[in-house]
Motif scaffolding. Sequence first.
Motif, PDB file in Angstrom:
ATOM      1  N   HIS A 102      -0.215  -6.068   7.861  1.00  9.54           N
ATOM      2  CA  HIS A 102      -0.455  -4.887   7.037  1.00  9.54           C
ATOM      3  C   HIS A 102      -0.177  -3.607   7.813  1.00  9.54           C
ATOM      4  O   HIS A 102      -0.781  -3.348   8.855  1.00  9.54           O
ATOM      5  N   GLU A 103       0.739  -2.821   7.303  1.00  7.19           N
ATOM      6  CA  GLU A 103       1.037  -1.495   7.808  1.00  7.19           C
ATOM      7  C   GLU A 103       1.751  -0.742   6.694  1.00  7.19           C
ATOM      8  O   GLU A 103       2.215  -1.351   5.723  1.00  7.19           O
ATOM      9  N   PRO A 104       1.826   0.605   6.780  1.00  9.76           N
ATOM     10  CA  PRO A 104       2.432   1.374   5.683  1.00  9.76           C
ATOM     11  C   PRO A 104       3.831   0.892   5.319  1.00  9.76           C
ATOM     12  O   PRO A 104       4.659   0.637   6.188  1.00  9.76           O
ATOM     13  N   GLN A 105       4.054   0.781   4.016  1.00  7.82           N
ATOM     14  CA  GLN A 105       5.330   0.402   3.412  1.00  7.82           C
ATOM     15  C   GLN A 105       5.778  -1.011   3.776  1.00  7.82           C
ATOM     16  O   GLN A 105       6.954  -1.338   3.667  1.00  7.82           O
ATOM     17  N   ASN A 124      -1.157  -5.810  -3.090  1.00  8.38           N
ATOM     18  CA  ASN A 124      -0.308  -6.351  -2.024  1.00  8.38           C
ATOM     19  C   ASN A 124      -0.754  -7.785  -1.775  1.00  8.38           C
ATOM     20  O   ASN A 124      -1.483  -8.085  -0.830  1.00  8.38           O
ATOM     21  N   ASP A 131      -3.598  -1.464  -1.855  1.00  5.95           N
ATOM     22  CA  ASP A 131      -3.041  -0.285  -1.204  1.00  5.95           C
ATOM     23  C   ASP A 131      -2.815   0.835  -2.207  1.00  5.95           C
ATOM     24  O   ASP A 131      -2.511   0.584  -3.379  1.00  5.95           O
ATOM     25  N   TYR A 133      -0.616   4.477  -2.720  1.00  7.14           N
ATOM     26  CA  TYR A 133       0.484   5.324  -2.276  1.00  7.14           C
ATOM     27  C   TYR A 133       0.671   6.466  -3.264  1.00  7.14           C
ATOM     28  O   TYR A 133       0.216   6.394  -4.416  1.00  7.14           O
ATOM     29  N   SER A 138       4.230   7.742   0.380  1.00  8.42           N
ATOM     30  CA  SER A 138       3.306   8.006   1.484  1.00  8.42           C
ATOM     31  C   SER A 138       2.025   7.201   1.294  1.00  8.42           C
ATOM     32  O   SER A 138       1.444   7.195   0.205  1.00  8.42           O
ATOM     33  N   TYR A 139       1.586   6.529   2.364  1.00  8.25           N
ATOM     34  CA  TYR A 139       0.387   5.705   2.296  1.00  8.25           C
ATOM     35  C   TYR A 139      -0.852   6.591   2.302  1.00  8.25           C
ATOM     36  O   TYR A 139      -0.993   7.484   3.144  1.00  8.25           O
ATOM     37  N   ARG A 141      -4.448   5.268   1.294  1.00  8.75           N
ATOM     38  CA  ARG A 141      -5.646   4.536   1.695  1.00  8.75           C
ATOM     39  C   ARG A 141      -5.498   3.091   1.229  1.00  8.75           C
ATOM     40  O   ARG A 141      -4.556   2.738   0.524  1.00  8.75           O
TER      41      ARG A 141
END
Length: 358
Positions: A102-105, A124, A131, A133, A138-139, A141
């Motif tokens: 798990h990480e942004p995008q 997800n 998630d 966005y 842009s992530y 929370r």
Amino acid sequence: MPLRIQLDGDKAKACSFLGWAKSKLFMLKANMKLLDIKQDRRVYALDGIKVWISSIFGDDLIRIEAESAFSIVVADTGNNRIQIFDANYNLTGKFGSYGTVHEPQKFWLPNEVSMSGDEIFIANKNQGWLDVYDLNGSYLRGRFENKYVQDVATGDGKIAVSEAEIGFPIFVYVYDNNLNQIALITKEPDTDEGLGGLAIGGGYLFVAVNQNSGANAKCLRIYSLDNFSLVKTINTGGGPHIHYDGGAFYDGKYYGVQIGMSGGLKIDVFENLAYKETFTDTANFQVSPSQLSARGIAVTKDGIFVTVLGQGDHAVFPNPSRDKVYRYDLAGNFVSSFGGSGSGDKQFVNPWGITVRA
């Protein structure tokens, strides 16, 4: 100081906002997202509406102008990404790629999407995260869940999430906008297909239970958001199919899209917590050489939007009708479709989820 209001653009949206502004006048600036500051005016946004606040001749002038806010957001599940389109199906944005960590995008089978204002809530699935966005990718929370995140729905200021994994019970949680848990709505026994068709609206949470057998096989459960109690269970008998993977609420009605498409695409409509009618489309689908499934559904004043996917790998089981978004009017008449199998822009691989901001 006296308040003067000037309405521009979409009058319906502006007038709707006007009622909110009168009741929330002293919280106006705090509750809206500041977009820009130009000399004596500040430009804010709330749910796709631009609001200009200026000081003119000693008065507070609120100028309300509807901006072009129509967005179709598709969970391109097989490509592990999110694609965003305008009303003419032009691609306006995309983000995401495959990742098991798990990480942004980074997504691992994003299963469903739902919008609240300018925020996109994404199930997800295989990463086990809910998630959030913005439309620029842009992530914002997220929240880690215990199992696969099967579905997500937003409405009435709340977020509902279902968690499903074969061999374990299935849960539906309700969160606030900051992803704090409010309630555990239901716990279902293990099934091969889990839950589908989550939707929130009118003070209710709608949960489609896709069990294949037993007393609760293919039923629609309706819960109150006031006390989280079960209000009604609608079983398969009496007309509706109730084997949904996608559900939507609009204008006092719940729409459930039938998963299997051997008899064409079917959308059941419920009103006043009771079955009303079924829309059926057989003309726009080629059943072979691969089976088709309808998965995601979104409903707005602009119509009904449904995602259709196929069986297995699109290269091994090709079908010109699969991996597309189909659009209908509110009477169930076919309007248009777009997409097709592939990994390019405006192409999909097994798109499960869809949400529309109108």
